[in-house]
Design a protein around this motif. Structure first.
Motif: not given
Lengths: 352, 448
Positions: A295-300, A286-293, A163-164, A273-277
């Motif tokens: 904080v309304e993730v708009t992109g990866i 599961a990460q994407a689903r929970t983060f979306k729920d 992320k950083t 933005l969800l940062v995915l490795d």
């Protein structure tokens, strides 16, 4: 998911049943694997040694074997037999596409295979498969920008995805485009995360809004938004602490950061933005689903694609959750954050 | 997806009824589900394939335990194989006979090396060692600072230079420093790097040559997917790993990477990271990891319970009694006790795959109190009464009811239940006998 289901998935079903007895024919003589086992230096039972050695040896061959496998498939005028589909299955699964998405992709192909021309059919099918992948990925989606005022981008994700670094690279990119950029150090938890962001801020030429370690991430977000308004910044990029999506209280904290941003700048955050490795496996869903729920993730932002990992899990994420990939990280340099190119990604999925 | 797994397993188990030896069909049906479970847990494709082939070989033709269904029997074999493959409990650091013992932590970016270094220092310190931390990650911005902050938190000194310095030299300095000030363990935090980055992998190899570590531990993120084999394999080839530390296991990832990394390197998993606190480093438990990866916790615990509670000798005796029509109230109570041992009935029923699908059973509520009452009643009977319930007359019933703290109606109903069960068993036993007699006489020529 229908793998065990009715007539549709005839060969898919078979794929998931097969134990590949022919593998035994390919195994090397036992003497070889014993040598490897001794090298493994295990104190476990004799038998376990043999297995591990055998696995290792096969895996070593796998790494080589994957190179140009699809090319080999393409060049071959094969019958569309079990082996052909098994190869495709292996390629997709090993790219972290996942059982479900792989089964669906292959099931689609099966229907085609039935009506394919003999001979050149393999070519058609693989092209079709790439098209399917492209369809799953959707079109390119550029980062959003508000026509007036500051565009706020929140960067979230589990620990250690980058992320950083992504915040730093993104800041650099906007600066190079001539924008005024503010970085908000909302990761107040990880030791020295603030210092890390400050170094990136220096490199990028962006202001960094920070509090002390252990401070309130929401308060940092507030200050970053205020600073953006006062300094007429074009972008605010908020770095947040890595958190496992299963930590309910930390997800609540993240929601609070979002609420602060919403309140301070109307229409913000414009991107979450969800940062995915790219090396991560099916847990990324599961990460994407929970983060979306939360904080309304708009992109990866898919990071670490410069390794050998393919990041195929984003296919399932796009399909199940509708979250598009917007950025890819392909190295440690300042400029190694690029816009996502679905065509490139699809090609890379089938090549090594 | 995971929810569906249990459902699919139930379906499989429902189809697989009957006892005897495991047939190829039994094994294949169950292994198909296992394969999907392992792949969904991110175990590497090739590792799964070889593992399944091995289990298949071992399982076919095996005797099915009396207390299990064939599907459960296969899962049991899978679980024990998986546990074995996971290796023993080797959560120990190999100490050098000549201190200081040097430990290198290596891995990809973001796997958790710096945090793990501090956690490991904390753990070893609590075990009475005197560790020193060395900040050899001179590449990532503020990585040195991060280790210094963490070192302070756990009360362990940190040797550090400046960012951009030569990592190998820092490592060497750290080891020399430890020797000079009498520290017995040196933990070196190295920069994250890609396994395909030759230059940086060379750097690690050089460092290893210079500091001569007793342990080179690969730090692996539990959420890693298929690529774990490439990463672990290459790090092992280049550096000769001594073990693996699995991080971020406190999330909900099934952690198949553990099996992949273990299989490809043959090295033990020594510790697991289970939280953000510096204390959150634990020994590795192969059995727990195996069932986590398999994702069939419910089924596994049922199998375990059934095995523990089911006394095979008793079972054989009971079968014999049924055959010879000697089923008594004692046996009846014994059966109830065995069921009690497994656990509360509704819990058991919910754990039995496929049972939910049997019509009528799905909404069956088992009254635990009722079961206790039955046991109390049987316990209040004399030995003679239990063996020959026919002698239980009105006054005996009254006594039994008083003794068990129940009402006469309850005693009556238990006796009725017992008779029903006995009659049922008698019919069953009788039919079997009759069939056998008939077979001997050749009355059914089509039966072999």
């Amino acid at each position: 998911m229908g793998v065990t289901g009715g007539g549709v998935g005839r060969f898919v079903k078979r794929l998931f049943t097969k134990d590949e007895t022919k593998d035994d024919e390919r195994s090397r003589p036992p003497s070889d694997s014993n040598a490897l086992a001794a090298d493994a230096g295990q104190s476990g039972p004799e038998e376990a040694k043999g297995v591990i050695a055998r696995l290792r040896e096969r895996l070593a061959r796998t790494r080589d074997g994957l190179v140009g496998r699809v090319e080999a498939l393409l060049g071959r005028k094969v019958a569309l037999d079990d082996e052909f589909f098994e190869e495709l299955e292996a390629i997709l699964l090993q790219a972290d596409v996942g059982v479900k998405a792989t089964a669906r992709l292959l099931r689609g192909l099966e229907a085609r295979a039935a009506g394919a021309r003999p001979g050149g059919g393999a070519n058609d099918l693989i092209n079709h498969l790439k098209e399917e992948v492209l369809e799953m990925l959707g079109p390119r989606e550029p980062l959003r920008k508000t026509p007036s005022g500051a565009t706020v981008i929140m960067v979230v994700g589990v620990n250690g995805t980058g992320k950083t670094t992504t915040v730093g690279k993104l800041g650099y990119r906007f600066r190079r485009e001539g924008s005024k950029v503010i970085l908000g150090a909302s990761d107040t938890f990880r030791a020295a995360a603030i210092e890390q962001l400050e170094i990136w801020g220096e490199r990028a030429g962006a202001d960094v809004i920070r509090h002390e370690e252990g401070g309130d991430p929401g308060a940092v977000a507030y200050d970053a938004c205020q600073a953006a308004k006062a300094r007429r910044a074009d972008y605010v990029i908020l770095d947040t602490a890595g958190r496992l999506h299963t930590r309910v209280n930390l997800m609540e904290e993240l929601k609070k950061v979002r609420r602060v941003v919403e309140r301070e700048i109307p229409g913000a955050p414009h991107e979450v933005l969800l940062v995915l490795d790219a090396t991560s496996g099916q847990n990324a869903i599961a990460q994407a689903r929970t983060f979306k729920d939360a904080v309304e993730v708009t992109g990866i932002a898919l990071t670490k694609l410069d390794g050998t990992a393919k990041g195929g899990v984003v296919l399932a994420i796009r399909e199940e959750l509708g979250i598009p990939v917007k950025l890819v990280g392909i190295g440690e340099g300042l400029e190694d954050l690029r816009d996502f190119d679905p065509v490139e990604f699809a090609e890379a999925l089938f090549a090594r | 997806m995971f929810e569906n797994l249990t459902a699919r397993l139930q379906e499989t188990f429902r189809r697989l009824r009957g006892k005897g030896k495991l047939s190829e069909r039994d094994v294949d049906e169950a292994l198909r589900e296992v394969r999907i479970a392992l792949l969904e847990a991110d175990v590497n494709f090739k590792v799964v394939r070889d593992f399944i082939a091995r289990v298949r070989e071992r399982a076919c033709g095996q005797e099915v335990m009396a207390s299990l269904t064939p599907g459960q029997q296969v899962i049991k074999i899978v679980n024990s194989e998986l546990t074995e493959l996971m290796g023993g409990r080797e959560s120990k650091i190999q100490y050098s006979p000549k201190p200081p013992t040097v430990i290198m932590l290596v891995g990809l970016q973001g796997s958790g090396k710096t945090t793990t270094a501090a956690k490991l220092a904390n753990l070893l310190k609590r075990q009475g060692k005197h560790p020193l931390l060395v900040a050899s990650d001179t590449r990532r911005p503020a990585a040195i600072r991060q280790l210094q902050v963490l070192g302070e938190k756990v009360g362990v000194d940190v040797v550090a230079t400046r960012e951009g310095d030569d990592a190998v030299r820092v490592a060497k300095q750290g080891v020399a420093r430890a020797a000079a000030i009498g520290r017995d363990v040196v933990i070196i935090d190295t920069a994250g790097r890609l396994h395909i980055d030759d230059e940086l992998m060379d750097e690690l190899a050089r460092m290893k040559g210079e500091v001569n570590p007793s342990e080179v531990l690969l730090v692996v993120d539990a959420m890693t997917g298929q690529d774990a084999v490439n990463v672990a394999g290459t790090f092992n080839e280049r550096l000769g790993l001594s073990g693996i530390i699995l991080t971020k296991l406190d999330g909900d990832a099934r952690g198949g990477a553990a099996l992949s990394a273990r299989a490809v390197t043959g090295r033990p998993i020594k510790f697991v990271g289970v939280g953000e606190k510096v204390e959150s480093l634990e020994p590795f438990h192969p059995d727990r990891m195996a069932s986590r990866i398999l994702g069939m916790g419910d089924v596994l615990s049922l199998i375990e319970k059934a095995e523990a509670a089911y006394d095979e000798a008793k079972a054989r005796k009971l079968a014999e009694k049924i055959r010879s029509n000697e089923f008594t109230l004692e046996d009846f109570a014994d059966q109830l006790r065995q069921m009690r041992k497994i656990g509360p009935l509704d819990e058991i029923l919910s754990m039995i795959p496929g049972l939910g699908r049997i019509r009528g059973l799905s909404d069956l509520k088992v009254d635990e109190g009722q079961l206790k009452r039955v046991e109390a009643i049987v316990n209040s009977m004399t030995l003679e009464e239990r063996r020959n319930p026919a002698i239980i007359d009105g006054s005996r019933r009254k006594r039994i009811a008083r003794g068990s703290g129940t009402r006469i109606q309850d005693v009556n109903s238990v006796l009725r239940q017992f008779e029903q069960v006995r009659d049922m068993l008698r019919q069953f036993g009788g039919a079997e006998k009759a069939a056998r007699r008939a077979m001997r006489k050749g009355a059914f020529p089509f039966v072999k």
